[in-house]
Design an enzyme around this catalytic site. Structure first.
Site, PDB file in Angstrom:
ATOM      1  N   CYS A 185     -86.350 -11.828 -58.045  1.00 29.30           N
ATOM      2  CA  CYS A 185     -87.374 -11.980 -57.021  1.00 29.30           C
ATOM      3  C   CYS A 185     -88.680 -11.382 -57.527  1.00 29.30           C
ATOM      4  O   CYS A 185     -88.798 -10.160 -57.685  1.00 29.30           O
ATOM      5  CB  CYS A 185     -86.924 -11.291 -55.732  1.00 29.30           C
ATOM      6  SG  CYS A 185     -88.158 -11.386 -54.426  1.00 29.30           S
ATOM      7  N   GLY A 186     -89.659 -12.231 -57.800  1.00 34.32           N
ATOM      8  CA  GLY A 186     -90.966 -11.785 -58.245  1.00 34.32           C
ATOM      9  C   GLY A 186     -91.986 -11.861 -57.128  1.00 34.32           C
ATOM     10  O   GLY A 186     -91.671 -12.250 -55.999  1.00 34.32           O
ATOM     11  N   THR A 217     -97.246 -13.003 -62.444  1.00 33.12           N
ATOM     12  CA  THR A 217     -98.359 -12.694 -61.547  1.00 33.12           C
ATOM     13  C   THR A 217     -99.288 -11.685 -62.207  1.00 33.12           C
ATOM     14  O   THR A 217    -100.509 -11.775 -62.121  1.00 33.12           O
ATOM     15  CB  THR A 217     -97.830 -12.138 -60.216  1.00 33.12           C
ATOM     16  OG1 THR A 217     -96.923 -13.088 -59.641  1.00 33.12           O
ATOM     17  CG2 THR A 217     -98.964 -11.899 -59.244  1.00 33.12           C
ATOM     18  N   THR A 249    -118.585 -27.099 -66.589  1.00 30.48           N
ATOM     19  CA  THR A 249    -118.112 -25.870 -65.956  1.00 30.48           C
ATOM     20  C   THR A 249    -116.605 -25.677 -66.131  1.00 30.48           C
ATOM     21  O   THR A 249    -116.135 -24.574 -66.439  1.00 30.48           O
ATOM     22  CB  THR A 249    -118.461 -25.880 -64.456  1.00 30.48           C
ATOM     23  OG1 THR A 249    -119.867 -26.038 -64.306  1.00 30.48           O
ATOM     24  CG2 THR A 249    -118.029 -24.579 -63.791  1.00 30.48           C
ATOM     25  N   VAL A 307     -86.038 -16.717 -58.099  1.00 32.58           N
ATOM     26  CA  VAL A 307     -85.218 -17.629 -58.892  1.00 32.58           C
ATOM     27  C   VAL A 307     -83.750 -17.254 -58.749  1.00 32.58           C
ATOM     28  O   VAL A 307     -83.381 -16.078 -58.871  1.00 32.58           O
ATOM     29  CB  VAL A 307     -85.636 -17.583 -60.383  1.00 32.58           C
ATOM     30  CG1 VAL A 307     -84.773 -18.543 -61.198  1.00 32.58           C
ATOM     31  CG2 VAL A 307     -87.112 -17.920 -60.540  1.00 32.58           C
ATOM     32  N   ASP A 357     -88.143  -5.837 -63.095  1.00 34.33           N
ATOM     33  CA  ASP A 357     -88.350  -6.980 -63.983  1.00 34.33           C
ATOM     34  C   ASP A 357     -88.555  -6.528 -65.424  1.00 34.33           C
ATOM     35  O   ASP A 357     -88.096  -7.176 -66.370  1.00 34.33           O
ATOM     36  CB  ASP A 357     -89.541  -7.810 -63.511  1.00 34.33           C
ATOM     37  CG  ASP A 357     -90.830  -6.997 -63.381  1.00 34.33           C
ATOM     38  OD1 ASP A 357     -90.754  -5.776 -63.153  1.00 34.33           O
ATOM     39  OD2 ASP A 357     -91.916  -7.602 -63.481  1.00 34.33           O
ATOM     40  N   THR A 392     -94.406 -13.914 -56.763  1.00 32.35           N
ATOM     41  CA  THR A 392     -94.755 -15.289 -56.401  1.00 32.35           C
ATOM     42  C   THR A 392     -93.530 -16.145 -56.118  1.00 32.35           C
ATOM     43  O   THR A 392     -93.470 -16.836 -55.102  1.00 32.35           O
ATOM     44  CB  THR A 392     -95.586 -15.936 -57.528  1.00 32.35           C
ATOM     45  OG1 THR A 392     -96.728 -15.115 -57.801  1.00 32.35           O
ATOM     46  CG2 THR A 392     -96.043 -17.327 -57.127  1.00 32.35           C
ATOM     47  N   GLY A 417     -90.646  -0.959 -63.024  1.00 35.01           N
ATOM     48  CA  GLY A 417     -90.317  -2.202 -62.320  1.00 35.01           C
ATOM     49  C   GLY A 417     -89.031  -2.816 -62.841  1.00 35.01           C
ATOM     50  O   GLY A 417     -88.781  -2.824 -64.047  1.00 35.01           O
TER      51      GLY A 417
END
Length: 257
Positions: free
Chosen positions: A7-8, A132, A184, A13, A109, A10, A107
């Site tokens: 779980c991140g 992220t 741009t 999974v 992760d 964003t 963390g």
């Protein structure tokens, strides 16, 4: 079978591991209010759609969003009848405990990426994760996480640029054909792509100089394939590093009680 959940900030999974390979990988947006029932409805619908026969007996969770862990625990207990391992909790053992300042909470992760990278590549590594945030994890010779670097993520930088400068559009990142943009969109793409190439190269060079040993640089995360196009930036790309790391930690806990 093992259900590995990452779980991140964003995305969340889910991957089903049968002991030899991942049978499938399912992805959803991270939302702290999603209930255990909602997780199961989404999960079971996709598993049925893909025709997968999955008899889940164990669950392991890595989460950088503490508020979702409770509902994921309930999800594992209610629908699979098991108490999940949660990376970062005292009861979950690590192959090599991190060596950082006392009181620092690493963390989950980063711990998982460290375990997965060490299992595949050995020690003395820099793991660059394009999530992220763009993170650099330093893995010692014995496989311990010994510190790292955190920088804003690529998409986060693009979004901040768009929000802070009203005249600048939101663009999708890609490798530009040339450095000097003539419109741009090309200017933004060049600044972000080559800017992050420079960031990664400089940070990795400084880490190597500080450690004083040869080190491999491993990339992972959603935008890692894009930056693989930069020559000599990485030694290897690992698409499933986090999920592999979860299986490594799960196996270590089974073998060591």
């Amino acid at each position: 079978m093992l259900l590995a959940i990452d779980c991140g900030n964003t995305n969340t999974v889910f991957s089903i591991w049968d002991g030899e390979k991942f049978l499938c990988t399912l992805r959803t947006s991270t939302h702290h209010a999603r209930t255990a029932d909602a997780y199961f409805t989404w999960y079971s619908t996709l598993v049925k759609h893909y025709g997968i026969e999955a008899d889940i007996t164990e669950v392991i969770i890595s989460s950088t969003v503490p508020r979702v862990v409770f509902n994921l625990r309930v999800f594992a207990d209610r629908f699979f009848g098991c108490r999940p391992l949660v990376v970062g909790k005292p009861e979950t053992l690590l192959p090599a405990p991190p060596r950082v300042d006392e009181g620092t909470q690493v963390g989950s992760d980063r711990l998982v990426n460290t375990a997965g990278a060490f299992d595949r590549h050995g020690g003395d590594l820099i793991v660059v994760d394009f999530g992220t945030a763009t993170t650099f994890d330093v893995v010692a010779l014995d496989g311990a996480y010994v510190g790292g670097v955190i920088a804003p993520g690529v998409n986060l930088s693009l979004e901040a640029l768009h929000l802070a400068a009203a005249a600048l559009p939101h663009v999708d990142i890609s490798k530009p054909q040339k450095v000097i943009g003539t419109n741009t969109v090309e200017c933004i793409q060049s600044g972000v792509f080559w800017g992050y190439v420079g960031l990664v190269r400089e940070v990795c060079q400084r880490i190597k100089a500080e450690r004083g040993v040869p080190m491999k640089v491993i990339s992972t995360g959603g935008l890692a394939p894009l930056f693989q196009q930069a020559v000599d930036l990485f030694d290897a790309f690992e698409e499933d590093l986090t999920m592999h790391g979860l299986t490594v930690i799960h196996r270590y806990n089974k073998d060591n009680g």
